[in-house]
Scaffold this motif. Structure first.
Motif, PDB file in Angstrom:
ATOM      1  N   GLY A   1       0.781  -1.230   0.000  1.00 62.48           N
ATOM      2  CA  GLY A   1       0.000   0.000   0.000  1.00 62.48           C
ATOM      3  C   GLY A   1       0.816   1.284   0.000  1.00 62.48           C
ATOM      4  N   CYS A   2       2.153   1.189  -0.099  1.00 63.05           N
ATOM      5  CA  CYS A   2       2.984   2.396  -0.007  1.00 63.05           C
ATOM      6  C   CYS A   2       3.093   3.136  -1.334  1.00 63.05           C
ATOM      7  CB  CYS A   2       4.373   2.065   0.529  1.00 63.05           C
ATOM      8  SG  CYS A   2       5.406   1.197  -0.662  1.00 63.05           S
ATOM      9  N   GLY A   3       2.614   2.525  -2.421  1.00 61.49           N
ATOM     10  CA  GLY A   3       2.613   3.235  -3.706  1.00 61.49           C
ATOM     11  C   GLY A   3       3.554   2.674  -4.756  1.00 61.49           C
ATOM     12  N   LYS A   4       4.106   1.473  -4.531  1.00 59.51           N
ATOM     13  CA  LYS A   4       5.054   0.881  -5.476  1.00 59.51           C
ATOM     14  C   LYS A   4       4.408   0.619  -6.831  1.00 59.51           C
ATOM     15  CE  LYS A   4       5.761  -2.750  -2.837  1.00 59.51           C
ATOM     16  NZ  LYS A   4       4.802  -2.468  -1.754  1.00 59.51           N
ATOM     17  N   THR A   5       3.270  -0.075  -6.798  1.00 61.90           N
ATOM     18  CA  THR A   5       2.590  -0.415  -8.049  1.00 61.90           C
ATOM     19  C   THR A   5       2.119   0.841  -8.775  1.00 61.90           C
ATOM     20  OG1 THR A   5       1.946  -2.611  -7.289  1.00 61.90           O
ATOM     21  CG2 THR A   5       0.594  -1.645  -9.020  1.00 61.90           C
TER      22      THR A   5
ATOM     23  N   ASN B   1       7.426   4.676   1.724  1.00 59.72           N
ATOM     24  CA  ASN B   1       6.404   4.503   2.753  1.00 59.72           C
ATOM     25  C   ASN B   1       5.340   5.574   2.559  1.00 59.72           C
ATOM     26  OD1 ASN B   1       5.159   3.349   4.989  1.00 59.72           O
ATOM     27  ND2 ASN B   1       6.224   4.675   6.445  1.00 59.72           N
ATOM     28  N   GLN B   2       4.098   5.164   2.600  1.00 61.94           N
ATOM     29  CA  GLN B   2       2.965   6.075   2.490  1.00 61.94           C
ATOM     30  C   GLN B   2       3.129   7.112   1.379  1.00 61.94           C
ATOM     31  OE1 GLN B   2       2.036   7.649   6.371  1.00 61.94           O
ATOM     32  NE2 GLN B   2       1.287   5.651   7.045  1.00 61.94           N
ATOM     33  N   GLY B   3       3.433   6.630   0.187  1.00 64.24           N
ATOM     34  CA  GLY B   3       3.482   7.503  -0.978  1.00 64.24           C
ATOM     35  C   GLY B   3       4.701   8.391  -1.081  1.00 64.24           C
ATOM     36  N   LYS B   4       5.680   8.172  -0.174  1.00 62.12           N
ATOM     37  CA  LYS B   4       6.883   8.994  -0.220  1.00 62.12           C
ATOM     38  C   LYS B   4       8.119   8.119  -0.375  1.00 62.12           C
ATOM     39  CE  LYS B   4       5.904  13.038   2.681  1.00 62.12           C
ATOM     40  NZ  LYS B   4       4.514  13.308   2.393  1.00 62.12           N
ATOM     41  N   LEU B   5       9.161   8.700  -1.000  1.00 62.73           N
ATOM     42  CA  LEU B   5      10.438   8.012  -1.059  1.00 62.73           C
ATOM     43  C   LEU B   5      11.237   8.430   0.172  1.00 62.73           C
ATOM     44  CD1 LEU B   5      12.453   7.598  -4.296  1.00 62.73           C
ATOM     45  CD2 LEU B   5      13.527   7.641  -2.074  1.00 62.73           C
ATOM     46  N   ILE B   6      11.572   7.477   0.999  1.00 57.02           N
ATOM     47  CA  ILE B   6      12.219   7.797   2.275  1.00 57.02           C
ATOM     48  C   ILE B   6      13.729   7.787   2.153  1.00 57.02           C
ATOM     49  CG2 ILE B   6      12.337   7.200   4.730  1.00 57.02           C
ATOM     50  CD1 ILE B   6       9.524   7.753   3.931  1.00 57.02           C
TER      51      ILE B   6
ATOM     52  N   THR C   1      10.370  13.606  12.302  1.00 54.42           N
ATOM     53  CA  THR C   1      10.897  13.868  10.969  1.00 54.42           C
ATOM     54  C   THR C   1       9.815  14.377  10.020  1.00 54.42           C
ATOM     55  OG1 THR C   1      10.396  11.627  10.281  1.00 54.42           O
ATOM     56  CG2 THR C   1      12.610  12.036  11.138  1.00 54.42           C
ATOM     57  N   GLY C   2       8.555  14.098  10.363  1.00 52.98           N
ATOM     58  CA  GLY C   2       7.475  14.485   9.461  1.00 52.98           C
ATOM     59  C   GLY C   2       7.287  13.471   8.349  1.00 52.98           C
ATOM     60  N   TRP C   3       8.173  12.462   8.266  1.00 54.17           N
ATOM     61  CA  TRP C   3       8.019  11.449   7.247  1.00 54.17           C
ATOM     62  C   TRP C   3       6.804  10.597   7.570  1.00 54.17           C
ATOM     63  CZ3 TRP C   3      13.819  11.107   7.202  1.00 54.17           C
ATOM     64  CH2 TRP C   3      14.308  11.652   6.017  1.00 54.17           C
ATOM     65  N   GLY C   4       6.153  10.183   6.541  1.00 56.38           N
ATOM     66  CA  GLY C   4       4.998   9.328   6.748  1.00 56.38           C
ATOM     67  C   GLY C   4       3.754  10.125   7.009  1.00 56.38           C
ATOM     68  N   LYS C   5       3.892  11.411   7.281  1.00 60.98           N
ATOM     69  CA  LYS C   5       2.692  12.225   7.465  1.00 60.98           C
ATOM     70  C   LYS C   5       2.208  12.688   6.103  1.00 60.98           C
ATOM     71  CE  LYS C   5       3.830  14.006  11.993  1.00 60.98           C
ATOM     72  NZ  LYS C   5       4.754  14.999  12.467  1.00 60.98           N
ATOM     73  N   ARG C   6       0.949  12.857   5.990  1.00 60.23           N
ATOM     74  CA  ARG C   6       0.399  13.279   4.711  1.00 60.23           C
ATOM     75  C   ARG C   6       0.249  14.767   4.655  1.00 60.23           C
ATOM     76  NH1 ARG C   6      -3.728   8.271   3.757  1.00 60.23           N
ATOM     77  NH2 ARG C   6      -2.069   6.886   3.124  1.00 60.23           N
ATOM     78  N   HIS C   7       0.583  15.322   3.507  1.00 59.01           N
ATOM     79  CA  HIS C   7       0.426  16.785   3.367  1.00 59.01           C
ATOM     80  C   HIS C   7      -1.044  17.082   3.080  1.00 59.01           C
ATOM     81  CE1 HIS C   7      -0.049  17.094  -1.071  1.00 59.01           C
ATOM     82  NE2 HIS C   7       0.345  15.850  -0.944  1.00 59.01           N
ATOM     83  N   GLU C   8      -1.455  18.284   3.409  1.00 56.80           N
ATOM     84  CA  GLU C   8      -2.867  18.631   3.199  1.00 56.80           C
ATOM     85  C   GLU C   8      -3.075  19.176   1.807  1.00 56.80           C
ATOM     86  OE1 GLU C   8      -5.033  17.705   5.382  1.00 56.80           O
ATOM     87  OE2 GLU C   8      -3.340  16.947   6.511  1.00 56.80           O
TER      88      GLU C   8
END
Ligand code: ADP
Ligand code: MG
Length: 378
Positions: free
Chosen positions: A41-45, A218-223, A371-378
């Protein structure tokens, strides 16, 4: 070779917005084998399908060999069949009513990839030989094993001579032993062909074994993007450290910084670690986490310990014998640690031990929640 800039994709799922891709930047070099790794579900596909043109992103840009295939600002969207890519899926997606030969041949008979008969036959023969499928050429694909079917799907993809080969969890449906064998075969083959490849998996071992570089999502972001060694030894966040193997985390406050060594005050006293390459250097007073792998803690019987480095007293809580190694749970003050030792190093529950932390293998990272990573932007 392949460049992705600020790629965004949102799905509207009933009333909820799903940020499938939240600003992905990624550059894949020519001939590179790049692995996209992350939990389900992190957005790979979605990333892969966007490169292929099977998905239309909302924002950003994708170029292949300098040519934009997608650019939101210029309203460019090249349809999938006109992009110089081929794709291999987890489910093989081969035509069940056709033979091995015809499965490979079909895309070379129509459209942009059409070849004249003579060249086509030569190409197919080459590719079937490359994948060890010559003797099965006339066989119906339904009469093949899973491993053989995936080879057919790979042969079909390679025969089209794509500039970029995309693979979405191609080995996931195979049993473990076969997967491990195909892993090394596949990597060797891609290097031999100097094919630029983006390979998706959720399996960390597969990613470490195969990738020239790994992009952790993770969650649509490249970490983090780095070589397998960098990702394993110098994870930038707790998420990456946890996802690629196991790690002990000890929180602390920065007390002193000597060059690249950071001294942390922790519940186990003062411990020293290094900031990972590409990591943010902390300042004195900040909260940081010391991360150390279970294999990087040396454990010795209490009475034989010589004073050196960072030593911590502990008590064995439990042991799990795994054949090659033993996993110990060790209580050190208020902190429970995992320590992995060679199978010959045997301790019993309640044994008192001395733990040594080598600063070379201890890393100092930002706690995930800051870090703010994994949080979704509005
Ligand atoms: P992965 O391949 O890493 O498992 P995906 O790229 O398939 O992840 O999905 C990323 C996110 O987008 C997930 O939260 C998934 O539920 C959501 N998603 C994917 N496709 C759709 C769709 N067609 N409609 C709604 N949500 C989707
Ligand atoms: Mg997927």
């Amino acid at each position: 070779m392949l460049e992705i800039t600020q790629l965004r994709k949102t799905y509207r799922d009933k009333r909820e917005q799903v940020y499938a891709l939240d600003g992905i930047d990624l550059a894949v070099k020519k001939g590179e084998f790049l692995v996209l790794l992350g939990p389900s579900g992190c957005g790979k596909t979605t990333t892969l399908r966007s490169i292929a043109g099977l998905e239309r992103p909302d924002e950003g840009e994708i170029t292949i060999d300098g040519q934009p295939v997608y650019a939101a600002a210029q309203h460019i969207f090249v349809p999938p069949e006109k992009r110089p890519i081929s794709m291999v899926f987890q489910s093989y997606a081969i035509w069940p009513h056709l033979s091995v030969y015809d499965n490979v041949a079909l895309p070379l008979k129509v459209g942009h990839r059409r070849l004249e008969q003579e060249e086509r036959e030569k190409r197919i023969k080459e590719v079937l030989a490359l994948l060890g499928l010559e003797s099965l050429a006339d066989r119906k694909v339904t009469a093949l094993s899973g491993g053989q079917q995936q080879r057919v799907s790979l042969a079909r993809a390679i025969a089209q001579r794509p500039k970029v080969l995309l693979m979405d969890e191609p080995l996931s449906n195979l049993d473990y032993k076969l997967r491990v064998r195909l892993r090394s075969e596949l990597k060797a083959l891609m290097h031999q062909l100097e094919l630029t490849t983006v390979y998706v998996t959720h399996d960390q071992e597969e990613a470490l074994a195969m990738g020239d570089r790994i992009a952790v999502m993770n969650q649509g972001k490249l970490i983090q993007l780095g070589t397998p060694r960098e990702i394993y030894q110098q994870p930038l966040t707790e998420f990456v450290a946890r996802f690629i193997g196991e790690m002990n985390f000890i929180s602390g406050t920065v007390r002193q910084i000597d060059q690249d060594e950071v001294h942390l005050e922790t519940a186990l006293g003062n411990l020293v670690g290094k900031v990972p390459k590409d990591g943010q250097r902390p300042v004195v007073g900040q909260k940081r986490t010391l991360g150390i792998r279970p294999t990087d803690i040396d454990m010795i019987p209490e009475q034989t310990a010589e004073a050196r480095g960072d030593q911590v007293a502990g008590t064995i809580v439990s042991a799990q014998y795994l054949g090659e190694s033993i996993d110990y749970t060790v209580q050190a003050g208020p902190i429970t640690l995992q320590v992995k030792t060679h199978h010959r190093l045997v301790f019993q529950p309640n044994d008192c031990v001395t733990l040594q932390f080598d600063p070379k293998y201890a890393i100092v990272i930002e706690p995930d929640d800051e870090t703010g990573w994994g949080k979704r932007h509005e």
